[in-house]
Structure formats: C-alpha cells, structure tokens
Design a protein around this motif. Structure first.
Motif, PDB file in Angstrom:
ATOM      1  N   LEU A 227     -19.215   8.396 -31.231  1.00 32.38           N
ATOM      2  CA  LEU A 227     -18.586   9.635 -31.672  1.00 32.38           C
ATOM      3  C   LEU A 227     -19.641  10.646 -32.124  1.00 32.38           C
ATOM      4  N   PRO A 228     -19.304  11.947 -32.120  1.00 27.98           N
ATOM      5  CA  PRO A 228     -20.184  12.918 -32.773  1.00 27.98           C
ATOM      6  C   PRO A 228     -20.366  12.517 -34.236  1.00 27.98           C
ATOM      7  N   TRP A 229     -21.601  12.632 -34.725  1.00 26.41           N
ATOM      8  CA  TRP A 229     -21.859  12.114 -36.072  1.00 26.41           C
ATOM      9  C   TRP A 229     -22.658  13.136 -36.860  1.00 26.41           C
ATOM     10  N   PRO A 230     -22.335  13.332 -38.134  1.00 21.84           N
ATOM     11  CA  PRO A 230     -23.034  14.373 -38.911  1.00 21.84           C
ATOM     12  C   PRO A 230     -24.498  14.041 -39.189  1.00 21.84           C
ATOM     13  N   LEU A 231     -24.851  12.774 -39.208  1.00 22.76           N
ATOM     14  CA  LEU A 231     -26.237  12.372 -39.438  1.00 22.76           C
ATOM     15  C   LEU A 231     -26.856  11.949 -38.110  1.00 22.76           C
ATOM     16  N   THR A 232     -28.025  12.451 -37.822  1.00 25.85           N
ATOM     17  CA  THR A 232     -28.690  12.167 -36.550  1.00 25.85           C
ATOM     18  C   THR A 232     -29.279  10.761 -36.564  1.00 25.85           C
ATOM     19  N   PRO A 233     -29.618  10.218 -35.383  1.00 24.06           N
ATOM     20  CA  PRO A 233     -30.293   8.911 -35.344  1.00 24.06           C
ATOM     21  C   PRO A 233     -31.570   8.888 -36.172  1.00 24.06           C
ATOM     22  N   GLU A 234     -32.296  10.021 -36.218  1.00 26.45           N
ATOM     23  CA  GLU A 234     -33.510  10.073 -37.025  1.00 26.45           C
ATOM     24  C   GLU A 234     -33.175   9.974 -38.521  1.00 26.45           C
ATOM     25  N   ASP A 235     -32.098  10.621 -38.923  1.00 29.09           N
ATOM     26  CA  ASP A 235     -31.669  10.526 -40.328  1.00 29.09           C
ATOM     27  C   ASP A 235     -31.349   9.078 -40.686  1.00 29.09           C
ATOM     28  N   ARG A 236     -30.592   8.411 -39.835  1.00 27.40           N
ATOM     29  CA  ARG A 236     -30.193   7.041 -40.128  1.00 27.40           C
ATOM     30  C   ARG A 236     -31.392   6.097 -40.124  1.00 27.40           C
ATOM     31  N   ALA A 238     -34.269   6.829 -41.059  1.00 26.81           N
ATOM     32  CA  ALA A 238     -35.046   7.090 -42.275  1.00 26.81           C
ATOM     33  C   ALA A 238     -34.346   6.598 -43.539  1.00 26.81           C
ATOM     34  N   GLY A 239     -33.217   5.929 -43.396  1.00 32.86           N
ATOM     35  CA  GLY A 239     -32.528   5.358 -44.556  1.00 32.86           C
ATOM     36  C   GLY A 239     -31.303   6.116 -45.002  1.00 32.86           C
ATOM     37  N   PHE A 240     -30.901   7.151 -44.273  1.00 31.40           N
ATOM     38  CA  PHE A 240     -29.707   7.923 -44.623  1.00 31.40           C
ATOM     39  C   PHE A 240     -28.552   7.487 -43.723  1.00 31.40           C
ATOM     40  N   ALA A 241     -28.145   6.253 -43.906  1.00 35.71           N
ATOM     41  CA  ALA A 241     -27.076   5.664 -43.088  1.00 35.71           C
ATOM     42  C   ALA A 241     -25.906   5.273 -43.991  1.00 35.71           C
ATOM     43  N   HIS A 242     -24.723   5.199 -43.403  1.00 36.17           N
ATOM     44  CA  HIS A 242     -23.529   4.857 -44.163  1.00 36.17           C
ATOM     45  C   HIS A 242     -23.488   3.356 -44.456  1.00 36.17           C
ATOM     46  N   ARG A 243     -22.983   3.057 -45.634  1.00 39.82           N
ATOM     47  CA  ARG A 243     -22.705   1.676 -46.021  1.00 39.82           C
ATOM     48  C   ARG A 243     -21.204   1.544 -46.226  1.00 39.82           C
ATOM     49  N   LEU A 244     -20.634   0.407 -45.828  1.00 43.25           N
ATOM     50  CA  LEU A 244     -19.185   0.218 -45.898  1.00 43.25           C
ATOM     51  C   LEU A 244     -18.790  -0.563 -47.147  1.00 43.25           C
ATOM     52  N   SER A 245     -17.657  -0.200 -47.709  1.00 43.32           N
ATOM     53  CA  SER A 245     -17.078  -0.935 -48.831  1.00 43.32           C
ATOM     54  C   SER A 245     -15.572  -1.006 -48.644  1.00 43.32           C
ATOM     55  N   ILE A 246     -14.957  -1.958 -49.305  1.00 47.31           N
ATOM     56  CA  ILE A 246     -13.513  -2.189 -49.151  1.00 47.31           C
ATOM     57  C   ILE A 246     -12.761  -1.253 -50.088  1.00 47.31           C
ATOM     58  N   TRP A 247     -11.938  -0.420 -49.507  1.00 47.37           N
ATOM     59  CA  TRP A 247     -11.125   0.517 -50.268  1.00 47.37           C
ATOM     60  C   TRP A 247      -9.746  -0.093 -50.551  1.00 47.37           C
ATOM     61  N   GLN A 248      -9.143  -0.695 -49.540  1.00 46.06           N
ATOM     62  CA  GLN A 248      -7.851  -1.368 -49.703  1.00 46.06           C
ATOM     63  C   GLN A 248      -7.745  -2.484 -48.680  1.00 46.06           C
ATOM     64  N   CYS A 249      -7.228  -3.624 -49.123  1.00 46.71           N
ATOM     65  CA  CYS A 249      -7.078  -4.788 -48.240  1.00 46.71           C
ATOM     66  C   CYS A 249      -5.689  -5.380 -48.444  1.00 46.71           C
ATOM     67  N   GLU A 250      -4.941  -5.502 -47.366  1.00 42.43           N
ATOM     68  CA  GLU A 250      -3.604  -6.106 -47.416  1.00 42.43           C
ATOM     69  C   GLU A 250      -3.654  -7.476 -46.733  1.00 42.43           C
ATOM     70  N   VAL A 251      -3.192  -8.486 -47.450  1.00 42.68           N
ATOM     71  CA  VAL A 251      -3.125  -9.849 -46.912  1.00 42.68           C
ATOM     72  C   VAL A 251      -1.653 -10.232 -46.846  1.00 42.68           C
ATOM     73  N   SER A 252      -1.159 -10.537 -45.657  1.00 43.27           N
ATOM     74  CA  SER A 252       0.280 -10.756 -45.487  1.00 43.27           C
ATOM     75  C   SER A 252       0.576 -12.156 -44.974  1.00 43.27           C
ATOM     76  N   LEU A 253       1.726 -12.645 -45.378  1.00 42.44           N
ATOM     77  CA  LEU A 253       2.306 -13.881 -44.845  1.00 42.44           C
ATOM     78  C   LEU A 253       3.646 -13.502 -44.239  1.00 42.44           C
ATOM     79  N   THR A 254       3.769 -13.659 -42.928  1.00 44.11           N
ATOM     80  CA  THR A 254       4.987 -13.282 -42.213  1.00 44.11           C
ATOM     81  C   THR A 254       5.696 -14.535 -41.748  1.00 44.11           C
ATOM     82  N   GLN A 255       6.953 -14.681 -42.141  1.00 43.72           N
ATOM     83  CA  GLN A 255       7.763 -15.838 -41.756  1.00 43.72           C
ATOM     84  C   GLN A 255       9.002 -15.332 -41.022  1.00 43.72           C
ATOM     85  N   VAL A 256       9.059 -15.631 -39.733  1.00 41.85           N
ATOM     86  CA  VAL A 256      10.123 -15.128 -38.871  1.00 41.85           C
ATOM     87  C   VAL A 256      11.323 -16.075 -38.944  1.00 41.85           C
TER      88      VAL A 256
END
Length: 537
Positions: A227-236, A238-256
């Motif tokens: 995808l088009p990305w706001p930070l260039t490959p050179e930026d990333r 050099a250490g300016f890359a995104h790190r991921l963290s968990i914002w919301q996690c849903e764990v489900s048990l489905t019984q039909v």
C-alpha cells in the motif's frame, strides 16, 4: 419438559468451536512519539537545518498523492464516508462486487481525531527563533484500505495522514481459519463470521489454535509494502517503523444447536436461573429496529417479561475495561465471547507476543461461565458432602469450622460465591468482602478484613475455593459452586417463599399448595368418618 442447560449443551450441540474472533491492532512508531523525537526525525534524519512545522505538509501531500495515484492506476473505488454511515455496510456492498482472490477492494476516507504535533513559535532571549512542538488532538483525514487477503480474507488497514501516522488493523480469526480450510480443501458452511458446519471439526479446532501474533505481523508487513505508506523505506530502515500492539481481542466459543428452538430454551433457562443467583452485569432484551416479513412482532406486542421470536437476549459481565458477552447468534448458535479491551486487566502488556496468552485467558473465562451455568441446574449434594459442610473438620492438621445452613453469615458468604464477578480473574479479600457485606446489609467496615480472612480460610479448607498460585486471588472450585448454589437455591427458592406463604392467610398460598392442602384435609376427614370420629366444635 424443557431440558436444562447441561442437557442442552451435552446432547443438542452439533458443532463447538473456540477461536479468536475480531482483532483490533494498533500500530505506532515508537521513535516518533515525543517532540524531541520529531525534531531528531526532521533535522538529523531528513537533514533539515531547522525542525519547522512547514516540513510536515509536504510529507502529508506526498502520501495523499501516492494514494490518489494508486486509486487511478488500479481503478480502485474511493469512498468518502459521511457522518452517521455504517462503514461495515458500505464495505459489504463493495466486497460483494469484488471478484479477485486478493487486492484492495476500495479506499475509504474519513475525518477523525488523532493526536498529532502542533508547533508554537518561540523567540529566544537573544533574538533567535525556534519551534516548540506538542502533542494535541486534531481532526485529520484517515485512509481506510479495505483489502481481501489470501491468508486473512476480508480486513482493513487504517492510516492517519499526519505525523506520527497512527495505524489500525481490523482482522478476524474466523476468516483466517476459513482461508486455511479452503487451502486444505475442507468443506464448511459459514455462520456470519463463524462456522455453522465443518466436514472435519477436529481439524478446524486445530487450525484455530494455531493462530498467533506472527500471523498478524506477517499480514502487516505484507500490506505496508504493497500500500502507499507515509514513511519511506529509508525512514523505516533508519528505525522509524511501526510497532504493533493489541488494542482489542475477542475470544469466542461458538456452539451450534441442532435446532434453533434449543437456543431459545437455553437463554430462557439461563436468564430465569441467574437473575437472583449469578447477578450478571446486564441482561439485555434486544428488540429489532425494523420489521420485515422475516422478523414479525409478537402477537400481543413486545413485553419485557417474555422472550419471543424477534427478541434477542444477551447476558453481559464486566470486568474493568473488558467484558464477557453471551448471546444467540443468527438464531442458530450460542456465542460466548470474552472481549479484552486492555491486556493490562490481566497482568500483561499490549505486545503482540501476548496474543496467545490472551487467547488462553479468554478460553478459560468462556469455559468457566458455561461451567457455572451447567452446575447451577445440577447442584445436588451427597449426604457425605452435606456432613462435611455442616460439621467442623480437620484438613491438613488445620481445623475448619462448620458452614451451617441457615447461618446468616454463611448464607451471605455462599450467595456471594454464586455471583459472576469472579469468573474473569477470581476474587480478592476486598472484592468478596464488599459483596458479602452488601448481602448482610452492613457496611464493609462492619464486616472487617479479618472476618473475611477467617471466612476465606474455612472456605479453602472445606474445598470450596482455591488460591491461584503466586497471587492473593482465589477461584471457586466445582465443588464450591455446587455447594454455594445448593445452599442459596434452597434458601431463596424453597424456604423463603415457603415460609412466607405459611405465615399468611391460606388464600395467599400458591395454587398447587392450596390444592394439595385441600386434598390432605379431605383425606383426613375421610379417615375420621371411617373411625367414627367427629370434628370438635
């Protein structure tokens, strides 16, 4: 006769599946969170002599221009979301017309708030000038890249257009499992974002258990390059890359359920059983907003006392920022779902590496809720178990006093163990003390921590609770659930209404009791007549 909860789960479930459901992932650049880091980025990394706010606009325009170019070159629809529109509905319309196996379905644009950098010009004491940056809320455009991925199926990536370029990912574990089943040639039938039927249910559960944080990371790396990305490959680099963290996690048990009516029976039993015992945070009756030929109103209108077709009951339990929800999905399946909005509620940080651990916590909570619901309708105790509770015992060379039925303090203590609040992470001295004090009708100061410690000790020695290793928390054992539910149900549903009716006039007796008493009186009179005995005047 309507089967109870335990029978419905044991005998009438055709497919049971545990899986991570929706995942909301936050992406941030750790090295672009403070004003000092921004100045370093603009001056030292990009080579500008002065870290000026005028440098931010060209970076924004470059990113926007790359998105416009992708939209034109790849013929991708561009949708500007309007206030009040449901983005999911628009996404479903575009996905229905998307015929490729992988790619960008459409790009959405919405103006939303984020924390960006604002600058204030400062004149130095010697006449020099510099800019003071600070993080403040601003309303800027965000791009929603709705994609279809070979591994994850439908998903979207949201990117803010201004520094520090926040990113959000929306993924679904059930859709990830569906793509795996398709690649392995295993047939299945979907139930919305879950499963109604699967040719190999054991393999389905194995696949759901394999999902981990690395799969999320690979998805992000794949699409951040495409995808088009706001930070260039050179930026990333050099250490300016995104790190991921968990914002919301849903764990489900489905019984039909085999038949939809069995799901209705389940909720009728659960709600009837737990309004006075489990005390869930909320029990909702959700009425449809629209009427159609498929969803008709009940014959005599909607009433809050009766669960009918067209009314969807749901049970909710809150814990800090997380909650547990149980509802009837698509009129076919029981969905028990733990939503973790803050991993810190369970003692871990938001790092992606903790996804597997959070899934195990969610699975444990879902199982515990179902265990409580099953035990509540099968809580009979043997004579040996009653004797163990009613008399003092010695356990591990420690004396445990009796938990006598009818004792006000004991009954309040066991009633508190029936509540749902302890299902997530157990309970501490303080949390249980507040519940017991409320049931006793006294303030927490009158029911002191020392008394609570004494009660916890005898509950533990009697086997009703167990300490969670390495913590000061306790969890209720299966035997403890049975004992607590047995004591409480006998008191609340047999003795209390029975004794109340005995002290009132016979006209206030329940009809079955009045009929039985009349029959007894009739038989006694008959025996008296046969014995030639007359009633006293």
């Amino acid at each position: 006769m309507t089967p109870n909860v335990a029978q419905l789960i044991r005998d009438h479930v055709s497919l049971s599946n545990t899986c991570i459901d929706r995942l909301y992932i936050n992406g941030y650049v750790p090295t672009l969170q403070t004003s000092g880091q921004l100045c370093y980025f603009l001056r030292d990394h990009l080579g500008n002599p002065i870290p000026s706010p005028a440098l931010l606009r060209p970076m924004h325009d470059r990113f926007v221009g790359e998105v416009d170019q992708m939209v034109r070159c790849e013929d991708v629809p561009l949708v500007r979301f309007k206030r009040g529109q449901r983005k999911d509905d628009i996404a479903n319309e575009h996905r229905a017309d998307f015929g490729k196996s992988e790619g960008v379905v459409f790009v959405g644009v919405a103006q939303e708030k984020m924390k960006s950098f604002k600058a204030r010009k400062v004149i130095g004491t010697r006449g020099g000038m510099y800019f003071d940056f600070s993080r403040q809320p601003v309303a800027v455009n965000h791009y929603y890249f709705y994609v279809h991925d070979l591994e994850w199926g439908p998903a979207f990536v949201k990117v803010g257009t201004y520094l520090p370029y926040p990113v959000k990912l929306c993924l679904n574990g059930h859709e990830w499992a569906k793509q795996r089943l398709l690649r392995e040639g295993i047939s299945f039938e979907s139930l919305d974002n879950g499963f109604l039927r699967c040719e190999k249910p054991e393999r389905l559960q194995e696949i759901c258990g394999e999902l981990c944080g690395l799969d999320v990371q690979h998805f992000f790396e794949r699409w951040s390059r495409r995808l088009p990305w706001p930070l260039t490959p050179e930026d990333r680099a050099a250490g300016f890359a995104h790190r991921l963290s968990i914002w919301q996690c849903e764990v489900s048990l489905t019984q039909v359920f085999e038949r939809p009516v069995q799901g209705r029976h389940f909720f009728e039993e659960v709600i009837r059983e737990n309004l006075d015992l489990g005390r869930p945070g909320r029990v909702n009756l959700v009425f449809p907003g629209r009427y159609s030929s498929r969803i008709r109103p009940p014959t005599f209108g909607y009433r809050s006392r009766v669960i009918t077709s067209g009314v969807n009951p749901s049970l909710h339990i809150e814990y800090k920022r997380s909650h547990v929800k149980q509802y009837f999905k698509e009129e076919r399946a029981l969905r028990t779902e733990t939503t973790i909005n803050d991993p810190g509620d369970f003692g871990v940080n938001k790092g992606l590496r903790n996804l597997t651990h959070l899934r195990s916590i969610g699975e444990q909570i879902n199982r515990k809720l179902l265990e409580v619901e099953r035990v509540s309708q099968n809580c009979a105790l043997t004579q040996d178990a009653l004797d163990r509770l009613q008399t003092p015992t010695v356990e591990d060379e420690q004396r445990a006093s009796a938990l006598r039925f009818g004792d006000v303090r004991v009954m309040a203590l066991l009633h508190a163990l029936c509540c749902f609040f302890h299902l997530t992470v157990g309970f501490r001295n303080r949390t249980l003390r507040e519940k017991v004090a409320s049931l006793l009708g006294v303030s927490p100061e009158d029911y002191s921590p020392g008394r609570m410690t004494y009660d916890l000790r005898r509950l533990r020695l009697k086997g009703l609770i167990a300490r969670i290793p390495g913590t000061n928390r306790y969890t209720v054992t299966t035997f403890g659930l049975r004992a607590a539910l047995f004591y409480t149900k006998v008191q609340l549903r047999i003795l209390r209404p029975g004794m109340a009716s005995m002290v009132e006039d016979v006209k206030n007796y329940p009809r079955p009791l009045r009929s039985a008493l009349r029959q007894i009186d009739k038989e006694i009179n008959k025996m008296c007549e046969q014995a030639r005995l007359r009633r006293a005047a």
